[in-house]
Design a protein around this motif. Structure first.
Motif, PDB file in Angstrom:
ATOM      1  N   MET A   1       0.827  -1.205   0.000  1.00 20.98           N
ATOM      2  CA  MET A   1       0.000   0.000   0.000  1.00 20.98           C
ATOM      3  C   MET A   1       0.858   1.250   0.000  1.00 20.98           C
ATOM      4  O   MET A   1       1.848   1.342   0.718  1.00 20.98           O
ATOM      5  CB  MET A   1      -0.931   0.010   1.214  1.00 20.98           C
ATOM      6  N   GLY A   2       0.441   2.208  -0.826  1.00 19.06           N
ATOM      7  CA  GLY A   2       1.167   3.465  -0.920  1.00 19.06           C
ATOM      8  C   GLY A   2       0.461   4.581  -0.192  1.00 19.06           C
ATOM      9  O   GLY A   2      -0.042   4.406   0.913  1.00 19.06           O
ATOM     10  N   HIS A   3       0.367   5.739  -0.854  1.00 17.63           N
ATOM     11  CA  HIS A   3      -0.176   6.934  -0.208  1.00 17.63           C
ATOM     12  C   HIS A   3      -1.542   7.356  -0.774  1.00 17.63           C
ATOM     13  O   HIS A   3      -2.273   8.094  -0.130  1.00 17.63           O
ATOM     14  CB  HIS A   3       0.802   8.096  -0.363  1.00 17.63           C
ATOM     15  N   SER A   4      -1.871   6.873  -1.982  1.00 17.95           N
ATOM     16  CA  SER A   4      -3.117   7.277  -2.631  1.00 17.95           C
ATOM     17  C   SER A   4      -3.830   6.031  -3.124  1.00 17.95           C
ATOM     18  O   SER A   4      -3.343   5.347  -4.034  1.00 17.95           O
ATOM     19  CB  SER A   4      -2.825   8.227  -3.800  1.00 17.95           C
ATOM     20  N   LEU A   5      -4.994   5.718  -2.521  1.00 20.81           N
ATOM     21  CA  LEU A   5      -5.633   4.426  -2.749  1.00 20.81           C
ATOM     22  C   LEU A   5      -7.020   4.559  -3.367  1.00 20.81           C
ATOM     23  O   LEU A   5      -7.835   5.365  -2.927  1.00 20.81           O
ATOM     24  CB  LEU A   5      -5.717   3.662  -1.423  1.00 20.81           C
ATOM     25  N   LEU A   6      -7.258   3.729  -4.372  1.00 22.83           N
ATOM     26  CA  LEU A   6      -8.574   3.588  -4.995  1.00 22.83           C
ATOM     27  C   LEU A   6      -9.162   2.256  -4.555  1.00 22.83           C
ATOM     28  O   LEU A   6      -8.587   1.201  -4.819  1.00 22.83           O
ATOM     29  CB  LEU A   6      -8.439   3.618  -6.521  1.00 22.83           C
ATOM     30  N   GLU A   7     -10.299   2.297  -3.839  1.00 26.70           N
ATOM     31  CA  GLU A   7     -10.989   1.069  -3.464  1.00 26.70           C
ATOM     32  C   GLU A   7     -12.114   0.809  -4.456  1.00 26.70           C
ATOM     33  O   GLU A   7     -12.977   1.668  -4.678  1.00 26.70           O
ATOM     34  CB  GLU A   7     -11.568   1.145  -2.053  1.00 26.70           C
TER      35      GLU A   7
ATOM     36  N   ASP B   1      -4.698   8.952   1.168  1.00 28.90           N
ATOM     37  CA  ASP B   1      -5.568   9.673   0.233  1.00 28.90           C
ATOM     38  C   ASP B   1      -6.485   8.643  -0.419  1.00 28.90           C
ATOM     39  O   ASP B   1      -6.036   7.797  -1.197  1.00 28.90           O
ATOM     40  CB  ASP B   1      -4.718  10.394  -0.812  1.00 28.90           C
ATOM     41  N   TYR B   2      -7.776   8.713  -0.112  1.00 27.59           N
ATOM     42  CA  TYR B   2      -8.703   7.634  -0.437  1.00 27.59           C
ATOM     43  C   TYR B   2      -9.759   8.079  -1.450  1.00 27.59           C
ATOM     44  O   TYR B   2     -10.307   9.186  -1.363  1.00 27.59           O
ATOM     45  CB  TYR B   2      -9.396   7.169   0.846  1.00 27.59           C
ATOM     46  N   LEU B   3     -10.075   7.165  -2.391  1.00 22.64           N
ATOM     47  CA  LEU B   3     -11.186   7.344  -3.311  1.00 22.64           C
ATOM     48  C   LEU B   3     -11.891   6.001  -3.449  1.00 22.64           C
ATOM     49  O   LEU B   3     -11.257   4.985  -3.746  1.00 22.64           O
ATOM     50  CB  LEU B   3     -10.689   7.817  -4.683  1.00 22.64           C
ATOM     51  N   GLY B   4     -13.206   5.973  -3.214  1.00 24.93           N
ATOM     52  CA  GLY B   4     -13.985   4.749  -3.346  1.00 24.93           C
ATOM     53  C   GLY B   4     -14.843   4.773  -4.598  1.00 24.93           C
ATOM     54  O   GLY B   4     -15.444   5.801  -4.928  1.00 24.93           O
ATOM     55  N   VAL B   5     -14.911   3.634  -5.290  1.00 22.86           N
ATOM     56  CA  VAL B   5     -15.661   3.541  -6.547  1.00 22.86           C
ATOM     57  C   VAL B   5     -16.561   2.312  -6.522  1.00 22.86           C
ATOM     58  O   VAL B   5     -16.140   1.229  -6.093  1.00 22.86           O
ATOM     59  CB  VAL B   5     -14.707   3.447  -7.757  1.00 22.86           C
TER      60      VAL B   5
END
Length: 233
Positions: A30-36, A53-57
């Motif tokens: 895992m890095g610093h900017s995550l797309l779930e 830094d999170y973004l959920g899709v």
């Protein structure tokens, strides 16, 4: 394709020991900017590092609305993960990690999905995948969840045919796989039946520590699921 609450048992939301076990295998990547991808019962956000830094899709607007209600400070997007335009939509986020847990088995075009998700990553980023394993375990539970397939190691070459370097591949949760096999002999009418939820709660509370120990030996050959880590060149 089935989406939303019809694809999982409600007890899985409270299966914290099991969830933490899954994520522990992905932590090194895992890095610093995550797309779930795929928010299901509310997503895994509460188990991830607070500062990421999170973004959920999710393709289901209801799932996105539920996740947003739980974590109002985070960003969410209704989108189809097989859409080649997804990468362009989220390019400013500079995503270095995609978390894809129990999603690909619902998608007919899983190769297109993997290619689209790799496209969202910056070079050197990781696509973290967990999918159900072994077609011989396919049961009423899979059918009710809308699973198109279960996976073997041999499927990885197909999934990465359009690019990506395989970093890790192993089976996961051998004891759970045995339990899934036993469930093939039982008739289930709903994923949210008391009998199914009871099994999940028992496994999470009492069996996970034993299952983790067994997996050290069993993961090269058998498991309920398969873990795969793919790096974007």
């Amino acid at each position: 394709m089935k989406t939303g609450a019809q694809t999982y048992s409600s007890a899985i939301e409270d299966a914290e020991n099991y969830t933490r076990w899954i994520l522990s295998g992905f932590t090194p990547f895992m890095g610093h900017s995550l797309l779930e991808v795929g928010l299901g019962h509310g997503g895994y956000r509460r188990f991830l590092p607070a500062g990421i830094d999170y973004l959920g899709v999710d393709i289901d607007p209801e799932c996105v609305a539920q996740a947003r209600a739980r974590h109002a400070s985070e960003d969410y997007l209704v989108a189809d993960v097989t859409d080649p335009a997804l990468a362009e939509r989220i390019a400013p986020r500079r995503i270095d990690t995609v978390l894809c847990i129990n999603v690909l088995e619902h998608i007919e075009q899983d190769e297109e999905a993997v290619a689209a998700l790799l496209a969202t990553l910056v070079p050197g980023g990781h696509l973290l995948i967990l999918v159900p394993a072994f077609s011989a375990l396919y049961s009423d539970l899979d059918r009710m969840a809308g699973h198109v397939r279960r996976y073997r190691f041999a499927d990885i070459a197909r999934l990465t045919a359009r690019g990506g370097d395989l970093i890790e591949r192993r089976y996961f949760n051998a004891l759970g796989g045995l339990g899934w096999w036993v469930n093939k002999a039982m008739r289930h009418t709903s994923l949210d039946a008391a009998s199914v939820n009871g099994q999940i709660r028992f496994f999470d509370r009492f069996v996970v520590p034993i299952a983790r120990a067994v997996d050290v030996i069993a993961r090269p050959v058998f498991g309920q699921s398969m873990i795969c880590v793919i790096r974007k060149p």
